[in-house]
Design an enzyme around this catalytic site. Structure first.
Site, PDB file in Angstrom:
ATOM      1  N   GLU A 303      -0.722  67.579  15.556  1.00 31.21           N
ATOM      2  CA  GLU A 303       0.587  67.936  14.988  1.00 31.21           C
ATOM      3  C   GLU A 303       0.522  68.116  13.474  1.00 31.21           C
ATOM      4  O   GLU A 303       1.299  68.872  12.902  1.00 31.21           O
ATOM      5  CB  GLU A 303       1.636  66.859  15.337  1.00 31.21           C
ATOM      6  CG  GLU A 303       2.052  66.910  16.797  1.00 31.21           C
ATOM      7  CD  GLU A 303       3.319  66.114  17.101  1.00 31.21           C
ATOM      8  OE1 GLU A 303       3.710  65.272  16.281  1.00 31.21           O
ATOM      9  OE2 GLU A 303       3.895  66.333  18.177  1.00 31.21           O
ATOM     10  N   HIS A 347     -20.720  60.431  31.153  1.00 27.71           N
ATOM     11  CA  HIS A 347     -20.971  61.004  32.477  1.00 27.71           C
ATOM     12  C   HIS A 347     -20.002  62.140  32.764  1.00 27.71           C
ATOM     13  O   HIS A 347     -19.750  62.478  33.910  1.00 27.71           O
ATOM     14  CB  HIS A 347     -20.879  59.903  33.532  1.00 27.71           C
ATOM     15  CG  HIS A 347     -21.881  58.815  33.301  1.00 27.71           C
ATOM     16  ND1 HIS A 347     -23.072  58.735  33.978  1.00 27.71           N
ATOM     17  CD2 HIS A 347     -21.888  57.793  32.403  1.00 27.71           C
ATOM     18  CE1 HIS A 347     -23.759  57.693  33.529  1.00 27.71           C
ATOM     19  NE2 HIS A 347     -23.065  57.109  32.568  1.00 27.71           N
ATOM     20  N   LYS A 455      11.110  72.709  23.333  1.00 28.91           N
ATOM     21  CA  LYS A 455      12.415  72.028  23.299  1.00 28.91           C
ATOM     22  C   LYS A 455      13.542  73.055  23.350  1.00 28.91           C
ATOM     23  O   LYS A 455      14.493  72.920  24.116  1.00 28.91           O
ATOM     24  CB  LYS A 455      12.556  71.229  22.003  1.00 28.91           C
ATOM     25  CG  LYS A 455      11.725  69.970  21.938  1.00 28.91           C
ATOM     26  CD  LYS A 455      12.167  69.186  20.716  1.00 28.91           C
ATOM     27  CE  LYS A 455      11.222  68.080  20.383  1.00 28.91           C
ATOM     28  NZ  LYS A 455      11.476  67.508  19.063  1.00 28.91           N
TER      29      LYS A 455
HETATM   30  O1  PA5 Z   1       5.264  62.916  14.799  1.00 25.14           O
HETATM   31  C1  PA5 Z   1       6.432  63.159  15.127  1.00 25.14           C
HETATM   32  O2  PA5 Z   1       7.362  63.056  14.321  1.00 25.14           O
HETATM   33  C2  PA5 Z   1       6.782  63.559  16.539  1.00 25.14           C
HETATM   34  O3  PA5 Z   1       5.690  63.780  17.324  1.00 25.14           O
HETATM   35  C3  PA5 Z   1       7.668  62.493  17.172  1.00 25.14           C
HETATM   36  O4  PA5 Z   1       7.006  61.255  17.105  1.00 25.14           O
HETATM   37  C4  PA5 Z   1       8.033  62.755  18.638  1.00 25.14           C
HETATM   38  O5  PA5 Z   1       8.476  64.066  18.807  1.00 25.14           O
HETATM   39  C5  PA5 Z   1       9.139  61.795  19.093  1.00 25.14           C
HETATM   40  O6  PA5 Z   1      10.262  61.968  18.292  1.00 25.14           O
HETATM   41  P1  PA5 Z   1      11.423  60.897  18.182  1.00 25.14           P
HETATM   42  O7  PA5 Z   1      10.876  59.640  17.621  1.00 25.14           O
HETATM   43  O8  PA5 Z   1      12.418  61.534  17.260  1.00 25.14           O
HETATM   44  O9  PA5 Z   1      11.987  60.701  19.556  1.00 25.14           O
END
Ligand code: PA5
Length: 488
Positions: A303, A347, A455
């Protein structure tokens, strides 16, 4: 003793043309120094840290009183309940799961003696698979279960859906005051979970108690913030963990790039990615308990650095930076992270690592001392008298050798033992390395716009109001093609 880092096998003297040369280092150093200066500047500026989402860098220094407050609530929960069910996904789940596996005994839920009076821990809301949640709710006793819902935005579908179900389940068994068995960890001001907390607390102050998340700490960088309640419930020494991360912060603030473990880690990976096309990053833990730490890292790297556009930095007249996606500068790159565990994956994925495309860098997490050791009994067998720890370390060394023999770059993080101190240091190291690589790549490492695509599509199909017109148009005009000819 702190973590050590062995980068030998990243260089050309170990893996020939597939490694980094001295020339590569000399060439990149001026850019790396500028990147380090920039990162240092933002981290030192409290306003920039919050605005640009780098407040995580200060989490090792949080106040003892705040932690003591969390520990107080944790003790109440642990005393009263047999089970704690955490609901959350992504950064609101992976850090907790990684901590659970690394810092609590294996088979923690199964054996009372291992839990030392702490509750059993379950994680849900991290998927839309109905089977796991259904089984759990059928088998847990709601009267003996406390629920902690974690969502920074307070809007995430998976977490929301699980919470609705869990609330109904609690209410049916406990009655109107079921909210007293729920604690929310969410943004201090915004989001529907925060609104819910406010509404519930107006009715009953003990219902939906909440802990605020700090501003400027993104989900995947937030284990030392949103994970604290979990750590306190299972009895991890939080002070030790934060001391480990603080010490790593000091090591990772060294301006000498070649002495700074996070900077050097990022720099070598950056060179191998840019110049040698090593686009896969395999994090292989030689410890079963660190496998979910590798899963946590997958989110961190994917990410943070897998981005469509380069970053455009705008500086206002007061010198304050604003980071935008530069739509004129398409990037569409980012190393692909893969989590693996030795020795099981020797493995499976290891065959490809050694003989498949030479497009990967393997990072080992090598543990020097396990909590226990098992000696293999008997005489006359090759394994007689050897210990599991000995064999594990030999297997790691052998894996390293197998890769080097085929000129496959790799490096090792050497962990003296999996303790709170070292684990805190480990996470902090990865966070600093990722932030620095973001600087080298010139991308915004602290957003995740690509996650919005699925989303938006779901929201559109579910009929959520307020979806931007352009997004709706794109979904309408670009439907998935389902040609029956190709559905067999
Ligand atoms: O790194 C991030 O901000 C995202 O991956 C969130 O952790 C994830 O989408 C979950 O979001 P939230 O904590 O708002 O439910």
């Amino acid at each position: 003793m702190s973590l050590r880092f062995d980068f030998n096998n990243m260089f050309d003297f170990s893996v020939q043309g597939h490694g980094v040369s001295q020339h590569d280092i000399d060439e990149i150093l001026p850019q790396a120094r500028r990147a380090a200066q920039h990162l240092k500047k933002i981290i030192a500026d409290p306003y920039a840290r919050i605005k640009l989402n780098l407040e995580w860098a200060k989490l090792p220094q949080q106040r003892q009183e705040d932690i003591a407050g969390i520990q107080r609530i944790a003790r109440q929960i642990a005393k009263k309940y047999e089970n704690v069910l955490f609901l959350g996904i992504g950064g609101s789940y992976l850090g907790l799961k990684a901590a659970q596996d690394a810092l609590c005994a294996p088979y923690y839920n199964e054996f009372k003696s291992l839990r030392k009076k702490a509750p059993r821990i379950y994680f849900e809301g991290n998927n839309l698979d109905p089977d796991t949640l259904a089984v759990l709710l059928k088998n847990l006793n709601p009267k003996k279960t406390f629920v902690i819902v974690i969502s920074k935005s307070g809007e995430t579908t998976e977490t929301k859906a699980a919470l609705i179900l869990v609330e109904a389940w609690l209410k049916k068994a406990v009655g109107a005051k079921y909210g007293r068995q729920i604690l929310a960890i969410t943004d201090p001001e915004s989001g529907s979970l925060r609104k819910r907390v406010q509404a519930e607390q107006k009715k009953d102050i003990l219902s939906f108690r909440a802990l605020p998340l700090l501003k400027g700490v993104g989900g995947r960088f937030s284990e030392f913030n949103m994970g604290l309640m979990h750590l306190a419930i299972v009895g991890v020494n939080i002070r030790e963990l934060l001391t480990g991360s603080q010490e790593m912060f000091a090591r990772c603030s060294d301006e000498d790039i070649l002495k700074n473990p996070a900077y050097l880690y990022a720099l070598l990976h950056f060179i191998l990615y840019q110049k040698k096309a090593k686009s896969l990053a395999i994090l292989m833990s030689f410890s079963q308990t660190l496998k979910s730490t590798a899963d946590w890292y997958v989110q961190l790297l994917a990410e943070s650095l897998g981005k469509k556009y380069h970053r455009k930095i705008q500086v206002d007249k007061n010198g304050v930076e604003n980071w935008l996606a530069n739509h004129e500068d398409l990037f569409n790159r980012g190393r692909t992270p893969i989590s693996a565990a030795g020795t099981n994956d020797l493995h499976s994925i290891q065959q490809n690592n050694v003989e498949g495309e030479n497009n990967k860098v393997v990072t080992f997490m090598r543990v020097e001392k396990f909590k226990t050791d098992l000696k293999i009994q008997g005489k006359g067998d090759l394994l007689s008298g050897k210990s599991f720890c000995q064999l594990m370390q030999l297997a790691q060394e052998a894996t390293e050798w197998a890769l080097v023999s085929q000129n496959r770059p790799n490096c090792a993080i050497i962990i003296p033992e999996v303790s709170a101190y070292n684990w805190g240091a480990l996470l902090f190291f990865f966070q600093m390395a990722t932030a620095f690589e973001g600087e080298l790549l010139n991308v915004n490492a602290f957003d995740q716009p690509g996650v919005e695509g699925y989303k938006n599509y779901m929201y559109y199909k579910l009929g959520k109001p307020g979806i931007p017109q352009a997004v709706m148009e794109e979904i309408k005009n670009k439907p998935l093609i389902k040609n029956p000819e190709y559905i067999l």
